[in-house]
Design an enzyme around this catalytic site. Structure first.
Site, short mmCIF file in Angstrom:
data_model
loop_
_atom_site.label_atom_id
_atom_site.label_comp_id
_atom_site.label_asym_id
_atom_site.label_seq_id
_atom_site.Cartn_x
_atom_site.Cartn_y
_atom_site.Cartn_z
N SER A 1 0.74 -1.34 0.08
CA SER A 1 -0.08 0.16 0.01
C SER A 1 0.96 1.31 -0.07
O SER A 1 1.89 1.22 0.73
CB SER A 1 -0.91 0.02 1.24
OG SER A 1 -1.67 1.35 1.77
N GLU B 1 0.20 3.72 1.83
CA GLU B 1 0.47 3.93 3.16
C GLU B 1 1.67 3.84 3.56
O GLU B 1 2.11 4.47 4.78
CB GLU B 1 -0.58 3.41 4.06
CG GLU B 1 -2.04 3.95 3.91
CD GLU B 1 -2.16 5.56 4.48
OE1 GLU B 1 -1.97 5.56 5.55
OE2 GLU B 1 -2.63 6.28 3.61
N TYR C 1 -1.67 0.69 10.60
CA TYR C 1 -1.81 -0.16 9.43
C TYR C 1 -0.49 0.00 8.47
O TYR C 1 -0.14 -1.01 7.66
CB TYR C 1 -3.05 0.53 8.84
CG TYR C 1 -3.09 -0.02 7.25
CD1 TYR C 1 -3.83 -1.11 6.93
CD2 TYR C 1 -2.80 0.85 6.19
CE1 TYR C 1 -3.96 -1.61 5.66
CE2 TYR C 1 -2.93 0.57 5.15
CZ TYR C 1 -3.70 -0.97 4.64
OH TYR C 1 -3.64 -1.25 3.33
N LYS D 1 1.85 -3.00 7.06
CA LYS D 1 2.03 -3.18 5.46
C LYS D 1 3.40 -3.14 5.08
O LYS D 1 3.80 -3.87 4.22
CB LYS D 1 1.29 -2.07 4.87
CG LYS D 1 -0.36 -2.48 4.63
CD LYS D 1 -0.28 -3.42 3.65
CE LYS D 1 -2.09 -3.89 3.49
NZ LYS D 1 -2.20 -4.97 2.62
N ARG E 1 -16.59 0.14 -2.68
CA ARG E 1 -15.83 0.52 -1.52
C ARG E 1 -16.71 0.67 -0.43
O ARG E 1 -17.83 0.98 -0.40
CB ARG E 1 -15.34 1.98 -2.05
CG ARG E 1 -14.44 2.51 -1.06
CD ARG E 1 -12.98 1.73 -1.06
NE ARG E 1 -11.80 2.45 -0.96
CZ ARG E 1 -10.79 2.03 -0.34
NH1 ARG E 1 -10.73 0.94 0.33
NH2 ARG E 1 -9.89 2.83 -0.41
O1 F7E Z 1 -9.09 8.10 3.95
C1 F7E Z 1 -9.37 11.86 5.11
C2 F7E Z 1 -8.47 10.76 5.91
O2 F7E Z 1 -9.67 6.29 5.02
C3 F7E Z 1 -8.38 9.13 2.93
C4 F7E Z 1 -7.17 2.36 2.38
O3 F7E Z 1 -7.82 1.51 1.39
O4 F7E Z 1 -5.92 3.82 1.03
C5 F7E Z 1 -6.93 3.78 2.22
O5 F7E Z 1 -6.37 4.17 3.06
C6 F7E Z 1 -8.21 10.46 3.44
C7 F7E Z 1 -7.42 10.36 4.86
O6 F7E Z 1 -8.35 6.09 3.12
C8 F7E Z 1 -12.65 11.54 6.58
O7 F7E Z 1 -8.20 11.53 6.89
C9 F7E Z 1 -11.48 12.87 5.95
O8 F7E Z 1 -6.37 11.56 4.97
O9 F7E Z 1 -10.32 6.94 2.50
P1 F7E Z 1 -9.47 6.66 3.57
P2 F7E Z 1 -6.60 5.91 3.23
O10 F7E Z 1 -6.54 6.30 4.70
O11 F7E Z 1 -5.83 6.88 2.31
C10 F7E Z 1 -4.70 3.01 1.13
C11 F7E Z 1 -3.86 3.08 0.03
C12 F7E Z 1 -4.92 1.69 1.77
O12 F7E Z 1 -3.96 0.76 1.73
C13 F7E Z 1 -5.65 1.73 2.98
O13 F7E Z 1 -6.07 0.26 3.25
O14 F7E Z 1 -9.48 11.34 3.78
N1 F7E Z 1 -10.59 11.82 5.81
N2 F7E Z 1 -12.61 12.91 6.61
C14 F7E Z 1 -11.43 10.77 6.08
N3 F7E Z 1 -11.26 9.46 5.91
C15 F7E Z 1 -12.43 8.85 6.24
N4 F7E Z 1 -12.31 7.51 6.03
N5 F7E Z 1 -13.62 9.23 6.98
C16 F7E Z 1 -13.96 10.59 7.11
O15 F7E Z 1 -14.76 11.08 7.58
#
Ligand code: F7E
Length: 333
Positions: free
Chosen positions: A127, A129, A151, A155, A186
């Protein structure tokens, strides 16, 4: 017929990959954990061609049994505790499933292995990440890791142990470093689907506000259906290797929100969006953008869906999906 075993089969990528492999004539096996797992039931309805095998990334013997039973030519390890925010609250579980789970699957593969002429091939879902607090922009296969969450740390372990087992034991093991990839499938906990689902519900008058965390983080967002092709392409090469899979573009959460509201015909998105610390993380990944040139040159991979097309696809799906649910509720059916 070639055979494939997919862990994480009930997730977004597992479903797209199962369809992709089925269309190419594979027998597809899916590892499903737990007793009477409701997602396993949904899987059997949506992807009836998948043969479910029970097993858990926390249980080595169950993985050995799953490989002995399915005898796959290709193993796709997509299973993980994949929600970054939850990994801060369940860090030990995350380390065990997302990190050590990879080691267990590699050990199971070493034990069961396939025959010498046709050894099993392994794909690890790494990832972006892992890049976390980025050391270099854009990020490529050589960029050092600096994970920002349990996480991301797990990874990194999964990635490094895959490379180590390839070097140490000559396994055909590849690691795909995939940047964010989204779709109508998703999970609702991730920001893109949370937004498109809320936008649809606001448009239909079923919800009045959308509560989010930070709006400034930037991600390299692509379409999941495109990304599963790259996983397969990696396992068709003569030599195992690692590849970044990304679009090469980055967009903020706010841009995603604006486009999603616009796709539903709502211009004043600020009226509906509220921010809450509850959705902010102890450490954030500010900006990610990948360099997919190696995947393009070696695998011939390229994305087919642009960022605005992705947002629109998800909003259109959620408008239809939420509309159907609402109609069913009012008709009492
Ligand atoms: O957050 C911001 C949050 O949870 C994206 C997973 O598939 O991709 C994913 O990880 C951004 C972050 O994805 C909310 O803080 C704001 O900056 O959709 P996300 P992620 O953390 O980028 C990678 C490649 C993986 O490998 C992971 O498994 O959005 N954000 N407000 C929020 N995020 C969430 N979830 N909810 C909110 O309300």
């Amino acid at each position: 017929m070639p055979r494939a075993l997919i862990t994480g089969i009930t997730g977004q990528d597992g479903q797209y990959l199962a369809e992709f492999l089925h269309a190419r004539g594979y027998d597809v096996f899916g590892l499903v954990k737990g007793q009477n797992n409701p997602r396993g039931v949904v899987l059997q309805e949506e992807l009836p061609f998948v043969e479910v095998v029970s097993g858990d990334l926390q249980d080595l013997l169950s993985l050995v049994a799953a490989l002995e039973y399915s005898q796959p030519d290709e193993i796709y390890n997509l299973g993980a505790m994949s929600f970054v925010a939850l990994s801060f609250r369940q860090s030990e579980l995350t380390a065990n499933v997302t990190g050590v789970g990879v080691l267990r699957m590699l050990e199971a593969m070493r034990l069961v292995g396939g025959n010498d002429n046709n050894p099993m091939r392994f794909y690890q879902a790494s990832s972006s990440e892992m890049f976390g607090k980025v050391r270099q922009t854009p990020q490529n296969e050589q960029t050092p890791f600096y994970p920002r969450s349990p996480y991301g740390v797990a990874k990194v372990f999964g990635h490094d142990i895959t490379v180590n087992y390839r070097d140490s034991y000559g396994l055909f093991a590849c690691s795909g470093i995939l940047f964010n990839h989204e779709s109508p499938r998703r999970g609702i906990e991730f920001v893109t689907r949370k937004v498109t689902n809320a936008v649809a519900r606001i448009k239909l008058g079923l919800q009045h506000e959308l509560t989010l965390g930070r709006l400034d983080p930037q991600r390299d967002w692509g379409f999941a259906g495109d990304y599963v092709a790259a996983m397969w392409q990696m396992l068709q090469q003569d030599e195992p290797d690692d590849y970044v899979v990304a679009t090469g573009e980055t967009h903020s959460v706010q841009e995603f929100v604006e486009l999603a509201f616009r796709a539903a015909g709502i211009d004043d998105w600020r009226r509906y969006v509220r921010q809450d610390e509850r959705y902010m993380r102890p450490a954030e990944v500010d900006v990610l953008v990948g360099d997919p040139s190696k995947a393009a040159a070696v695998l011939g991979w390229k994305r087919t869906v642009t960022f605005p097309e992705l947002v629109e696809m998800m909003v259109v799906h959620d408008l239809e999906h939420e509309g159907r649910k609402a109609r069913r509720a009012t008709s009492g059916a």
